[in-house]
Design a protein around this motif. Structure first.
Motif, PDB file in Angstrom:
ATOM      1  N   VAL A   1     -23.425 -34.422  12.267  1.00 14.06           N
ATOM      2  CA  VAL A   1     -22.214 -34.815  12.515  1.00 14.06           C
ATOM      3  C   VAL A   1     -20.988 -34.018  11.997  1.00 14.06           C
ATOM      4  O   VAL A   1     -20.288 -33.622  12.448  1.00 14.06           O
ATOM      5  CB  VAL A   1     -21.728 -36.257  12.507  1.00 14.06           C
ATOM      6  CG1 VAL A   1     -20.550 -36.593  12.891  1.00 14.06           C
ATOM      7  CG2 VAL A   1     -22.820 -37.050  13.575  1.00 14.06           C
ATOM      8  N   TYR A   2     -21.328 -34.032  10.558  1.00 16.67           N
ATOM      9  CA  TYR A   2     -20.416 -33.317   9.709  1.00 16.67           C
ATOM     10  C   TYR A   2     -20.351 -31.704  10.071  1.00 16.67           C
ATOM     11  O   TYR A   2     -19.400 -31.219  10.175  1.00 16.67           O
ATOM     12  CB  TYR A   2     -20.661 -33.244   8.399  1.00 16.67           C
ATOM     13  CG  TYR A   2     -19.796 -32.559   7.243  1.00 16.67           C
ATOM     14  CD1 TYR A   2     -18.721 -33.142   6.781  1.00 16.67           C
ATOM     15  CD2 TYR A   2     -20.302 -31.567   6.823  1.00 16.67           C
ATOM     16  CE1 TYR A   2     -17.928 -32.364   5.942  1.00 16.67           C
ATOM     17  CE2 TYR A   2     -19.712 -30.455   5.958  1.00 16.67           C
ATOM     18  CZ  TYR A   2     -18.131 -30.956   5.485  1.00 16.67           C
ATOM     19  OH  TYR A   2     -17.377 -30.417   4.518  1.00 16.67           O
ATOM     20  N   VAL A   3     -21.228 -31.135  10.182  1.00 13.55           N
ATOM     21  CA  VAL A   3     -21.515 -29.730  10.721  1.00 13.55           C
ATOM     22  C   VAL A   3     -20.719 -29.446  11.991  1.00 13.55           C
ATOM     23  O   VAL A   3     -20.203 -28.558  12.199  1.00 13.55           O
ATOM     24  CB  VAL A   3     -23.039 -29.276  10.622  1.00 13.55           C
ATOM     25  CG1 VAL A   3     -23.053 -27.756  11.087  1.00 13.55           C
ATOM     26  CG2 VAL A   3     -23.533 -29.148   9.275  1.00 13.55           C
ATOM     27  N   MET A   4     -21.224 -30.180  13.007  1.00 12.45           N
ATOM     28  CA  MET A   4     -20.602 -30.008  14.259  1.00 12.45           C
ATOM     29  C   MET A   4     -19.159 -30.236  14.341  1.00 12.45           C
ATOM     30  O   MET A   4     -18.382 -29.471  14.975  1.00 12.45           O
ATOM     31  CB  MET A   4     -21.349 -31.172  15.086  1.00 12.45           C
ATOM     32  CG  MET A   4     -22.671 -30.818  15.648  1.00 12.45           C
ATOM     33  SD  MET A   4     -23.111 -31.988  16.972  1.00 12.45           S
ATOM     34  CE  MET A   4     -22.332 -30.925  18.368  1.00 12.45           C
ATOM     35  N   ARG A   5     -18.433 -31.122  13.469  1.00 14.30           N
ATOM     36  CA  ARG A   5     -16.994 -31.460  13.497  1.00 14.30           C
ATOM     37  C   ARG A   5     -16.295 -30.125  12.936  1.00 14.30           C
ATOM     38  O   ARG A   5     -15.572 -29.509  13.433  1.00 14.30           O
ATOM     39  CB  ARG A   5     -16.623 -32.558  12.575  1.00 14.30           C
ATOM     40  CG  ARG A   5     -16.754 -33.869  13.166  1.00 14.30           C
ATOM     41  CD  ARG A   5     -16.044 -34.925  12.159  1.00 14.30           C
ATOM     42  NE  ARG A   5     -14.618 -34.874  12.046  1.00 14.30           N
ATOM     43  CZ  ARG A   5     -13.828 -35.247  12.755  1.00 14.30           C
ATOM     44  NH1 ARG A   5     -14.151 -35.908  13.778  1.00 14.30           N
ATOM     45  NH2 ARG A   5     -12.775 -35.025  12.526  1.00 14.30           N
ATOM     46  N   LYS A   6     -17.033 -29.405  11.895  1.00 14.79           N
ATOM     47  CA  LYS A   6     -16.569 -28.075  11.386  1.00 14.79           C
ATOM     48  C   LYS A   6     -16.735 -26.851  12.329  1.00 14.79           C
ATOM     49  O   LYS A   6     -15.827 -26.130  12.200  1.00 14.79           O
ATOM     50  CB  LYS A   6     -17.274 -27.710   9.851  1.00 14.79           C
ATOM     51  CG  LYS A   6     -17.136 -28.678   8.901  1.00 14.79           C
ATOM     52  CD  LYS A   6     -16.039 -29.350   8.463  1.00 14.79           C
ATOM     53  CE  LYS A   6     -15.635 -30.296   7.513  1.00 14.79           C
ATOM     54  NZ  LYS A   6     -14.471 -30.828   7.230  1.00 14.79           N
ATOM     55  N   PHE A   7     -17.929 -26.898  12.911  1.00 13.31           N
ATOM     56  CA  PHE A   7     -18.071 -25.956  13.944  1.00 13.31           C
ATOM     57  C   PHE A   7     -17.012 -25.960  15.037  1.00 13.31           C
ATOM     58  O   PHE A   7     -16.472 -24.832  15.527  1.00 13.31           O
ATOM     59  CB  PHE A   7     -19.654 -26.093  14.542  1.00 13.31           C
ATOM     60  CG  PHE A   7     -19.836 -24.953  15.530  1.00 13.31           C
ATOM     61  CD1 PHE A   7     -20.010 -23.441  15.253  1.00 13.31           C
ATOM     62  CD2 PHE A   7     -19.837 -25.343  16.980  1.00 13.31           C
ATOM     63  CE1 PHE A   7     -20.303 -22.499  16.194  1.00 13.31           C
ATOM     64  CE2 PHE A   7     -20.461 -24.516  17.541  1.00 13.31           C
ATOM     65  CZ  PHE A   7     -20.543 -23.313  17.376  1.00 13.31           C
ATOM     66  N   PHE A   8     -17.029 -27.084  15.589  1.00  8.50           N
ATOM     67  CA  PHE A   8     -15.993 -27.263  16.752  1.00  8.50           C
ATOM     68  C   PHE A   8     -14.768 -27.208  16.477  1.00  8.50           C
ATOM     69  O   PHE A   8     -13.530 -26.626  16.960  1.00  8.50           O
ATOM     70  CB  PHE A   8     -16.319 -28.624  17.525  1.00  8.50           C
ATOM     71  CG  PHE A   8     -17.355 -28.507  18.463  1.00  8.50           C
ATOM     72  CD1 PHE A   8     -17.483 -27.718  19.594  1.00  8.50           C
ATOM     73  CD2 PHE A   8     -18.782 -29.101  18.315  1.00  8.50           C
ATOM     74  CE1 PHE A   8     -18.547 -27.595  20.330  1.00  8.50           C
ATOM     75  CE2 PHE A   8     -19.622 -29.012  18.956  1.00  8.50           C
ATOM     76  CZ  PHE A   8     -19.569 -28.154  19.986  1.00  8.50           C
ATOM     77  N   GLY A   9     -14.313 -27.427  15.052  1.00 11.18           N
ATOM     78  CA  GLY A   9     -13.062 -27.153  14.486  1.00 11.18           C
ATOM     79  C   GLY A   9     -12.629 -25.704  14.700  1.00 11.18           C
ATOM     80  O   GLY A   9     -11.450 -25.371  14.716  1.00 11.18           O
TER      81      GLY A   9
END
Length: 197
Positions: free
Chosen positions: A166-174
């Motif tokens: 979840v953390y990685v996806m937030r950064k990626f989509f950010g």
């Protein structure tokens, strides 16, 4: 108004809305609501969100006309909102405060402001400045199907993706949102400047 079907536009609009709605990033919030014995209806959340977002997609321009604001100006304002969202996601800071009433878990805060909130509204009208309305509606529907699935299987999704995922996806989509915000701003700035000539 010309209506046409485009896989490319649907995919692009889907990705933008997916990043803005960020239902995967909202999993910790959803789990916290469930821990407080709040009931969440996946069906109602998806249907209400779809109706609200599509309605705003159609009446948003009329609301802008009421205030004498053109779509390019609103798209630029939307780009700034998306930019702030991206900063939130990348740097892990809170700028938009979730200060609405919390007596209903499905409508508030889930449907509004988490799914169909200010960021989604500005994004929709920003997309309308570039994409065909049919493709945007399809992208909204696909996103809300995904939202429905996540809400239905939220515990399973968290186990599969994990907190790190979840953390990685937030950064990626950010980062994707940041790039989209810059492109929206520059594209509509040139349109706005051309209209002033």
């Amino acid at each position: 108004m010309n209506i046409y079907f485009s896989f490319k536009e649907i995919f692009s609009a889907f990705i933008v809305l997916f990043a803005v709605i960020d239902i995967l990033g909202s999993i910790p919030i959803i789990l916290a609501l469930k821990a407080k014995n709040k009931t969440i209806s996946a069906e109602k959340a998806a249907i209400f969100s779809f109706v609200i977002l599509v309605a705003f997609l159609f009446v948003g321009n009329s609301l802008l006309a009421l205030f004498n604001v053109d779509i390019s100006s609103f798209a630029m304002a939307g780009a700034l909102v998306i930019f702030v969202l991206a900063v939130e996601m990348i740097f892990g800071i809170e700028i938009f405060k979730n200060d609405g009433p919390t007596d209903s878990a499905t409508l508030v805060p889930l449907v509004f402001p988490l799914i169909a909130g200010a960021a989604s509204f500005t994004t929709l009208l920003s997309l309308r400045a570039e994409y065909n309305i049919l493709n945007i509606i399809i992208a909204v529907a696909l996103n809300l199907l995904f939202v429905y699935f996540v809400l239905k299987k939220v515990d399973y999704v968290q186990r599969v993706i994990g907190k790190g995922g979840v953390y990685v996806m937030r950064k990626f989509f950010g980062i994707i949102l940041l790039a989209i915000a810059v492109r929206l701003f520059t594209a509509n700035l040139s349109t706005l400047l051309d209209s002033l000539k």
